[in-house]
Scaffold this motif. Structure first.
Motif: not given
Ligand code: KIV
Length: 274
Positions: A11-17, A21-23, A206-207, A218-219
């Protein structure tokens, strides 16, 4: 169609999201309302589903999202969550479920997680709903914000109007986006705002920002699934929609053929009989 969701695996999580953005990696978001469509979207690579209160307009024929209830969002979230092996499932908090106080906001967010299987919830508004966002985040439920053209404010806006066009509107939308981030949201929808404003917000937060009618900077991007698949029953789609299919035509053609074949006795044949 049978699809068994294995708890958490893949599963994709909020951490992956956040990492995307960072990448600087863009991601694709769609609304989803039903099990079979969500299963198709999930296996086609959509990274995040919003079980939007737009369900009331596209699936129930309401003229606004305002009549949508918690029970309706819980029902649709449950269907989408069951179909999602990979995509992160975000349930929209409908009108009235968080505006009346932080207690209501907390209780309704709990319902969406507990009964609907949501992995996060979405709240419209910026500074005016920051307290509700913070209260939900404090329960360890991830929150997505939503600023700009917020459909639940349709009567205040005097219709579905692009926001942030004037200097004051620009500053207001920017302040709203900052308030959402400060309140602890993990992502934010930017709807119906000028390209330059969306770019400025995307660069200053940063989000991740998820645009709808907010241009290319947009991201991530989100569309209402019925709009992008061309299921509209003839209604005119907004300018920002790109139609990737024309299911209105395909469905109409198929159903006309079915009606004709039933009437003429061409269907069912022995192949379709026991
Ligand atoms: O209700 C909805 O579908 C939404 C998305 C378009 C962001 O809010």
């Amino acid at each position: 169609m049978s699809k068994i969701k294995k708890a958490g695996k893949g599963k994709i999580t909020v951490r992956d999201i956040a990492a995307m953005k960072e990448r600087g990696e863009k991601f694709a978001v769609l609304t989803a309302y039903s099990f079979q469509i969500a299963a198709l979207l999930d296996s086609a690579g959509v990274e995040l589903f919003i079980v939007g209160d737009s369900v009331g307009m596209v699936e129930a024929g309401y003229s606004t999202t305002l009549p949508v209830t918690m029970d309706e969002i819980v029902y649709h979230t449950r269907a989408v969550a069951r179909a999602s092996s990979r995509a992160l499932v975000v349930a929209d908090m409908p009108f009235g479920s968080y505006q009346t106080g932080v207690g209501a906001a907390r209780e309704n967010a709990v319902r969406l997680v507990k009964e609907g299987g949501a992995e996060a919830v979405k709240v419209e508004g910026g500074r005016r709903t920051a307290e509700a966002i913070r209260a939900i985040v404090d329960m360890d439920v991830p929150v997505m914000g939503h600023v700009g053209l917020t459909p639940q404010s349709v009567h205040k806006m005097g219709g579905y109007r692009i926001q942030g066009r004037t200097r004051a509107g620009h500053e207001d939308t920017l302040a709203d986006a900052r308030a959402v981030e400060e309140a602890g949201a993990f992502a934010i929808v930017l709807e119906g705002i000028p390209v330059a404003l969306a770019k400025e917000i995307t660069e200053s937060l940063s989000i991740p920002t998820i645009g709808i009618g907010a241009g290319p900077h947009c991201d991530a991007q989100v569309l209402v699934v019925n709009d992008m698949l061309g299921i509209s029953a003839g209604a005119q789609a907004p300018k920002f929609v790109k139609k990737y299919a024309d299911l209105d035509t395909i469905i109409t053609r198929a159903v006309k053929t079915y009606v004709k074949e039933v009437k003429t006795g061409k269907f069912p044949t022995r192949r379709h009989s026991y």
